[in-house]
Design a protein around this motif. Structure first.
Motif: not given
Length: 364
Positions: A212-213, A208-209, A262, A205
């Motif tokens: 974190i939203p 990739s991000l 976020d 996660m």
């Protein structure tokens, strides 16, 4: 013909439709008078007294001539916004504490951006919290202050009090997770308390991000009670709309729920892996920089407040604290509400602030 259709009378349907139409029209009229400033949250007067990066330390304006000499610092979670403790005038933990004579400070974590991707729990606890505590200590000429940690902020406050016991006079934790091995709690299961990375691959996660939203986390919390939080409250909205007070309460809660910052990627990674997946807090294995968190170092008086119907933080997770702290002055109090009820329940707001203030006064 379907049997249930024969039990429905046309006049009943017409009556219900007419009543619903009246409620919707009344609701539209109430909505038309609603202004943005009417949905104001966090109305208790306060002043920004310290800033560091995106973090702001607020001091609320005292409501008595001579507040208690030792101030209280509130440490909220990184998730959602801290104005839940000051939601509105008649449902404000902060305002009620001020009325009872406390001098109250609050850390606002702000909104992390891509520049904050690499912030760690070490930065938040050994950095921001410690700097805010030192600011208050210096301002008031004190060696120790009182600390109130809420939800994730309670776990942070336990870590801080373990590392800096010489700076904390009294510690209060509220709906705080302590033992994360709670396989019957959906949030803990989703976080990987039993399956670890098989339940949630945090490394992937974050890779990739980055950050974190907040929308992802908000959806995760809503899906813990999809019927109640995602459907039923909107089905009840026509009834809510008919009352201006209920409508304002609803809109304030919606504003808070969907105001989700976020999460800094590295801090999220460590919290999920060390706390949820490996339960290191109660094992004495959490490392913040070069410092190890040992709850046995929490020897100051501790007041543990939890919600009996909490679906986010299992009551058993909070109650476990007594087994791990080193203090001989431990008090636990529970309230018959859910997680959010600790902030907005009228009965809790009547009973909770005096519980906190009386406990602190006895330990001045």
């Amino acid at each position: 013909m379907l049997p249930f259709l024969t039990q429905i009378r046309l006049e009943d349907v017409s009556h219900e439709y007419t009543e619903l139409t009246k409620k919707v029209l009344q609701g539209i009229e109430n909505l038309s008078r609603l202004r943005e400033e009417d949905i104001e949250i966090g109305a208790t007067p306060k002043e920004a007294v310290y800033r560091e990066d995106k973090v702001i330390l607020y001091r609320f304006k005292p409501m008595v001539e001579q507040p208690l000499s030792i101030p209280l610092l509130i440490v909220y979670a990184l998730v959602n916004r801290p104005y839940m403790v000051d939601l509105q005038e008649d449902r404000s933990l902060v305002a009620n504490l001020l009325k009872l004579g406390l001098d109250v400070y609050l850390i606002d974590w702000g909104y992390p951006s891509r520049a904050d991707r690499w912030l760690t729990l070490d930065d938040y606890i050994n950095g921001y919290i410690n700097n805010c505590v030192d600011f208050i200590r210096e301002k008031h000429g004190l060696e120790k202050i009182n600390l109130l940690g809420i939800c994730q902020g309670g776990a942070f406050s336990l870590c801080y009090s373990s590392l800096y016991p010489e700076k904390v006079k009294n510690l209060i934790v509220m709906v705080a997770p302590v033992d994360f091995n709670m396989p019957n709690t959906l949030l803990n299961m989703r976080g990987g308390c039993t399956l670890g990375a098989e339940a949630l691959d945090v490394d992937l996660m974050v890779k990739s991000l980055g950050n974190i939203p907040g929308d992802f986390l908000n959806l995760e919390f809503l899906m813990l009670k999809p019927q109640q939080l995602g459907i039923q409250k909107y089905l009840d909205f026509p009834e809510v709309m008919t009352s201006e007070d209920k409508l304002l309460n609803f809109m304030r809660m919606e504003k808070w729920i969907f105001d989700s910052p976020d999460q800094a990627g590295e801090a999220y990674r460590q919290f999920m892996k060390d706390f949820y997946q490996e339960n290191k807090l109660i094992k004495g294995e959490v490392m913040l920089g070069d410092k190890r968190v040992d709850l046995k170092n929490v020897r100051m008086p501790v007041l543990n407040l939890y919600a009996e119907k909490d679906h986010l933080v299992d009551p058993e997770s909070s109650k476990a604290l007594e087994k791990y702290v080193g203090t001989e002055d431990y008090t636990v109090r529970s309230f018959p509400v859910g997680h959010i009820g600790m902030y907005v329940s009228g009965k809790v707001q009547r009973d909770l602030p005096p519980t906190i203030v009386d406990w602190l006064k006895a330990r001045m």
